[in-house]
Design a protein around this motif. Sequence first.
Motif, PDB file in Angstrom:
ATOM      1  N   ARG A   1      -2.931   2.926   5.626  1.00  0.00           N
ATOM      2  CA  ARG A   1      -2.878   3.594   6.935  1.00  0.00           C
ATOM      3  C   ARG A   1      -3.557   4.963   6.850  1.00  0.00           C
ATOM      4  O   ARG A   1      -4.301   5.349   7.752  1.00  0.00           O
ATOM      5  CB  ARG A   1      -1.434   3.719   7.390  1.00  0.00           C
ATOM      6  CG  ARG A   1      -1.262   4.310   8.796  1.00  0.00           C
ATOM      7  CD  ARG A   1       0.185   4.325   9.218  1.00  0.00           C
ATOM      8  NE  ARG A   1       0.717   2.977   9.408  1.00  0.00           N
ATOM      9  CZ  ARG A   1       1.671   2.435   8.660  1.00  0.00           C
ATOM     10  NH1 ARG A   1       2.224   3.129   7.652  1.00  0.00           N
ATOM     11  NH2 ARG A   1       2.099   1.208   8.897  1.00  0.00           N
ATOM     12  N   LEU A   2      -3.296   5.678   5.771  1.00  0.00           N
ATOM     13  CA  LEU A   2      -3.920   6.989   5.587  1.00  0.00           C
ATOM     14  C   LEU A   2      -5.436   6.869   5.578  1.00  0.00           C
ATOM     15  O   LEU A   2      -6.144   7.715   6.132  1.00  0.00           O
ATOM     16  CB  LEU A   2      -3.435   7.612   4.271  1.00  0.00           C
ATOM     17  CG  LEU A   2      -3.981   8.998   3.935  1.00  0.00           C
ATOM     18  CD1 LEU A   2      -3.396  10.050   4.865  1.00  0.00           C
ATOM     19  CD2 LEU A   2      -3.672   9.345   2.470  1.00  0.00           C
ATOM     20  N   ALA A   3      -5.941   5.793   4.988  1.00  0.00           N
ATOM     21  CA  ALA A   3      -7.389   5.629   4.857  1.00  0.00           C
ATOM     22  C   ALA A   3      -8.063   5.302   6.182  1.00  0.00           C
ATOM     23  O   ALA A   3      -9.159   5.796   6.468  1.00  0.00           O
ATOM     24  CB  ALA A   3      -7.695   4.535   3.842  1.00  0.00           C
ATOM     25  N   LEU A   4      -7.424   4.473   7.020  1.00  0.00           N
ATOM     26  CA  LEU A   4      -8.107   3.942   8.194  1.00  0.00           C
ATOM     27  C   LEU A   4      -7.631   4.518   9.524  1.00  0.00           C
ATOM     28  O   LEU A   4      -8.258   4.290  10.554  1.00  0.00           O
ATOM     29  CB  LEU A   4      -7.965   2.414   8.226  1.00  0.00           C
ATOM     30  CG  LEU A   4      -8.516   1.667   7.000  1.00  0.00           C
ATOM     31  CD1 LEU A   4      -8.432   0.169   7.213  1.00  0.00           C
ATOM     32  CD2 LEU A   4      -9.943   2.085   6.692  1.00  0.00           C
ATOM     33  N   HIS A   5      -6.521   5.250   9.511  1.00  0.00           N
ATOM     34  CA  HIS A   5      -6.020   5.833  10.761  1.00  0.00           C
ATOM     35  C   HIS A   5      -6.998   6.896  11.271  1.00  0.00           C
ATOM     36  O   HIS A   5      -7.544   7.682  10.490  1.00  0.00           O
ATOM     37  CB  HIS A   5      -4.641   6.458  10.522  1.00  0.00           C
ATOM     38  CG  HIS A   5      -3.891   6.764  11.770  1.00  0.00           C
ATOM     39  ND1 HIS A   5      -4.193   7.855  12.569  1.00  0.00           N
ATOM     40  CD2 HIS A   5      -2.849   6.118  12.379  1.00  0.00           C
ATOM     41  CE1 HIS A   5      -3.369   7.866  13.594  1.00  0.00           C
ATOM     42  NE2 HIS A   5      -2.557   6.832  13.512  1.00  0.00           N
TER      43      HIS A   5
ATOM     44  N   LEU B   1       1.044  11.513   8.618  1.00  0.00           N
ATOM     45  CA  LEU B   1       0.557  10.476   7.707  1.00  0.00           C
ATOM     46  C   LEU B   1       0.837  10.817   6.247  1.00  0.00           C
ATOM     47  O   LEU B   1       0.703   9.953   5.374  1.00  0.00           O
ATOM     48  CB  LEU B   1      -0.945  10.273   7.896  1.00  0.00           C
ATOM     49  CG  LEU B   1      -1.389   9.728   9.247  1.00  0.00           C
ATOM     50  CD1 LEU B   1      -2.911   9.723   9.342  1.00  0.00           C
ATOM     51  CD2 LEU B   1      -0.838   8.332   9.474  1.00  0.00           C
ATOM     52  N   LEU B   2       1.232  12.053   5.997  1.00  0.00           N
ATOM     53  CA  LEU B   2       1.462  12.516   4.624  1.00  0.00           C
ATOM     54  C   LEU B   2       2.945  12.648   4.301  1.00  0.00           C
ATOM     55  O   LEU B   2       3.299  13.084   3.212  1.00  0.00           O
ATOM     56  CB  LEU B   2       0.766  13.860   4.397  1.00  0.00           C
ATOM     57  CG  LEU B   2      -0.754  13.844   4.592  1.00  0.00           C
ATOM     58  CD1 LEU B   2      -1.326  15.245   4.435  1.00  0.00           C
ATOM     59  CD2 LEU B   2      -1.407  12.884   3.604  1.00  0.00           C
ATOM     60  N   ARG B   3       3.792  12.266   5.254  1.00  0.00           N
ATOM     61  CA  ARG B   3       5.233  12.297   4.979  1.00  0.00           C
ATOM     62  C   ARG B   3       5.631  11.042   4.219  1.00  0.00           C
ATOM     63  O   ARG B   3       5.271   9.935   4.624  1.00  0.00           O
ATOM     64  CB  ARG B   3       6.027  12.386   6.284  1.00  0.00           C
ATOM     65  CG  ARG B   3       5.796  13.674   7.065  1.00  0.00           C
ATOM     66  CD  ARG B   3       6.805  13.839   8.180  1.00  0.00           C
ATOM     67  NE  ARG B   3       6.447  14.955   9.046  1.00  0.00           N
ATOM     68  CZ  ARG B   3       5.930  14.822  10.261  1.00  0.00           C
ATOM     69  NH1 ARG B   3       5.745  13.610  10.766  1.00  0.00           N
ATOM     70  NH2 ARG B   3       5.618  15.886  10.987  1.00  0.00           N
ATOM     71  N   PRO B   4       6.373  11.189   3.128  1.00  0.00           N
ATOM     72  CA  PRO B   4       6.804  10.011   2.372  1.00  0.00           C
ATOM     73  C   PRO B   4       7.680   9.094   3.225  1.00  0.00           C
ATOM     74  O   PRO B   4       8.446   9.586   4.063  1.00  0.00           O
ATOM     75  CB  PRO B   4       7.613  10.610   1.207  1.00  0.00           C
ATOM     76  CG  PRO B   4       7.103  12.022   1.087  1.00  0.00           C
ATOM     77  CD  PRO B   4       6.779  12.440   2.493  1.00  0.00           C
ATOM     78  N   PRO B   5       7.565   7.779   3.026  1.00  0.00           N
ATOM     79  CA  PRO B   5       6.616   7.138   2.103  1.00  0.00           C
ATOM     80  C   PRO B   5       5.211   7.069   2.710  1.00  0.00           C
ATOM     81  O   PRO B   5       5.044   6.641   3.851  1.00  0.00           O
ATOM     82  CB  PRO B   5       7.206   5.736   1.930  1.00  0.00           C
ATOM     83  CG  PRO B   5       7.928   5.477   3.222  1.00  0.00           C
ATOM     84  CD  PRO B   5       8.467   6.809   3.680  1.00  0.00           C
TER      85      PRO B   5
ATOM     86  N   GLY C   1       0.790  -1.215   0.000  1.00  0.00           N
ATOM     87  CA  GLY C   1       0.000   0.000   0.000  1.00  0.00           C
ATOM     88  C   GLY C   1       0.827   1.272   0.000  1.00  0.00           C
ATOM     89  O   GLY C   1       0.281   2.366   0.210  1.00  0.00           O
ATOM     90  N   THR C   2       2.131   1.158  -0.225  1.00  0.00           N
ATOM     91  CA  THR C   2       2.973   2.355  -0.294  1.00  0.00           C
ATOM     92  C   THR C   2       2.661   3.121  -1.573  1.00  0.00           C
ATOM     93  O   THR C   2       2.649   2.552  -2.665  1.00  0.00           O
ATOM     94  CB  THR C   2       4.457   1.977  -0.274  1.00  0.00           C
ATOM     95  OG1 THR C   2       4.724   1.188   0.885  1.00  0.00           O
ATOM     96  CG2 THR C   2       5.341   3.220  -0.265  1.00  0.00           C
ATOM     97  N   LEU C   3       2.410   4.414  -1.433  1.00  0.00           N
ATOM     98  CA  LEU C   3       2.055   5.242  -2.588  1.00  0.00           C
ATOM     99  C   LEU C   3       3.262   5.462  -3.488  1.00  0.00           C
ATOM    100  O   LEU C   3       4.298   5.948  -3.042  1.00  0.00           O
ATOM    101  CB  LEU C   3       1.513   6.584  -2.101  1.00  0.00           C
ATOM    102  CG  LEU C   3       1.069   7.568  -3.188  1.00  0.00           C
ATOM    103  CD1 LEU C   3      -0.152   7.022  -3.923  1.00  0.00           C
ATOM    104  CD2 LEU C   3       0.761   8.927  -2.585  1.00  0.00           C
ATOM    105  N   LEU C   4       3.106   5.134  -4.764  1.00  0.00           N
ATOM    106  CA  LEU C   4       4.174   5.334  -5.749  1.00  0.00           C
ATOM    107  C   LEU C   4       3.849   6.462  -6.716  1.00  0.00           C
ATOM    108  O   LEU C   4       4.734   7.222  -7.098  1.00  0.00           O
ATOM    109  CB  LEU C   4       4.418   4.029  -6.518  1.00  0.00           C
ATOM    110  CG  LEU C   4       4.838   2.821  -5.676  1.00  0.00           C
ATOM    111  CD1 LEU C   4       4.937   1.578  -6.539  1.00  0.00           C
ATOM    112  CD2 LEU C   4       6.164   3.091  -4.972  1.00  0.00           C
ATOM    113  N   GLU C   5       2.603   6.549  -7.118  1.00  0.00           N
ATOM    114  CA  GLU C   5       2.154   7.606  -8.022  1.00  0.00           C
ATOM    115  C   GLU C   5       0.699   7.930  -7.709  1.00  0.00           C
ATOM    116  O   GLU C   5      -0.051   7.056  -7.240  1.00  0.00           O
ATOM    117  CB  GLU C   5       2.263   7.169  -9.494  1.00  0.00           C
ATOM    118  CG  GLU C   5       3.676   7.063 -10.033  1.00  0.00           C
ATOM    119  CD  GLU C   5       4.237   8.408 -10.467  1.00  0.00           C
ATOM    120  OE1 GLU C   5       3.516   9.410 -10.372  1.00  0.00           O
ATOM    121  OE2 GLU C   5       5.400   8.437 -10.908  1.00  0.00           O
ATOM    122  N   ALA C   6       0.289   9.145  -7.975  1.00  0.00           N
ATOM    123  CA  ALA C   6      -1.109   9.538  -7.781  1.00  0.00           C
ATOM    124  C   ALA C   6      -1.440  10.659  -8.740  1.00  0.00           C
ATOM    125  O   ALA C   6      -0.561  11.409  -9.177  1.00  0.00           O
ATOM    126  CB  ALA C   6      -1.345   9.993  -6.339  1.00  0.00           C
TER     127      ALA C   6
END
Length: 262
Positions: A146-150, A137-141, A117-122
């Motif tokens: 986690r972003l969705a359910l935290h 929660l928005l700091r890479p990676p 679930g690590t974000l690679l592109e959006a």
Amino acid sequence: MTTVAEPGSFARELRRWRGLRRLSQLDLAIRADTTQRYLSFLEQGRSRPGRAVVVRLAESLELSLRERNALLLTAGYAPAFTESDFDAPGLAPVRAALRTVLDGHLPYPAVIVDRYGTLLEANAGFALFTEGCAPELLRPPINVRRLALHPAGLARRVRNLPEWGRHVTEALRMRVRASPDPALETMIGELESYLPPADLGPGYLGFAVPLRLAAGAAELRLITTLTSFATATDVALAELHLEAFLPADDATGAYLRERFRA
């Protein structure tokens, strides 16, 4: 080319995978175009398989590319599939193509993530999900699960969190049942700890739960489509997932189109 393998490791792994797939020796032998007797010898460590046999057994067991490489290693053979970093120069054409797909999905959100679930592109639509989320929660990676359910992430805006959250974790559990992964199991445990109790009831359809998301005074309803790259010959590419969100009603579509224009 061969490599040093622990004695008996291939036999153990072959038995383990056959058990996970709930196949009899005869079933697997038929799939792999061999005999039950030979398969029995392999599982007892009485015969050493050739490389082609290992590849055929891995295909018959429907293993991922990563798992096929691992099975080859247990038999003393070099991996058959490369594993590139997503940022590797050789994958530049792939990244460009994926970027085109992401941008083509606008004004709706879409992301590309790895197996954890690590974000690679959006695309630009992904900003819909980051509004109001805690900075850590928005700091890479960024991990989109986690972003969705935290509780400090998207979850505070999800109006059907008990149902939708379990839709997310159950999809991951299905993946773990097919391909055991201790790291992913640990992550599932973390994600489930964020979810409130739910009375799902007999009519609950976990595979068809739309995301009900608060956006100001509006409530958006989104459904998710998931695309994998099963025909890839690189381990990293084969484990990528393209998650694209689509409006589940006209009001959501109109809101997202207007948001994109603005």
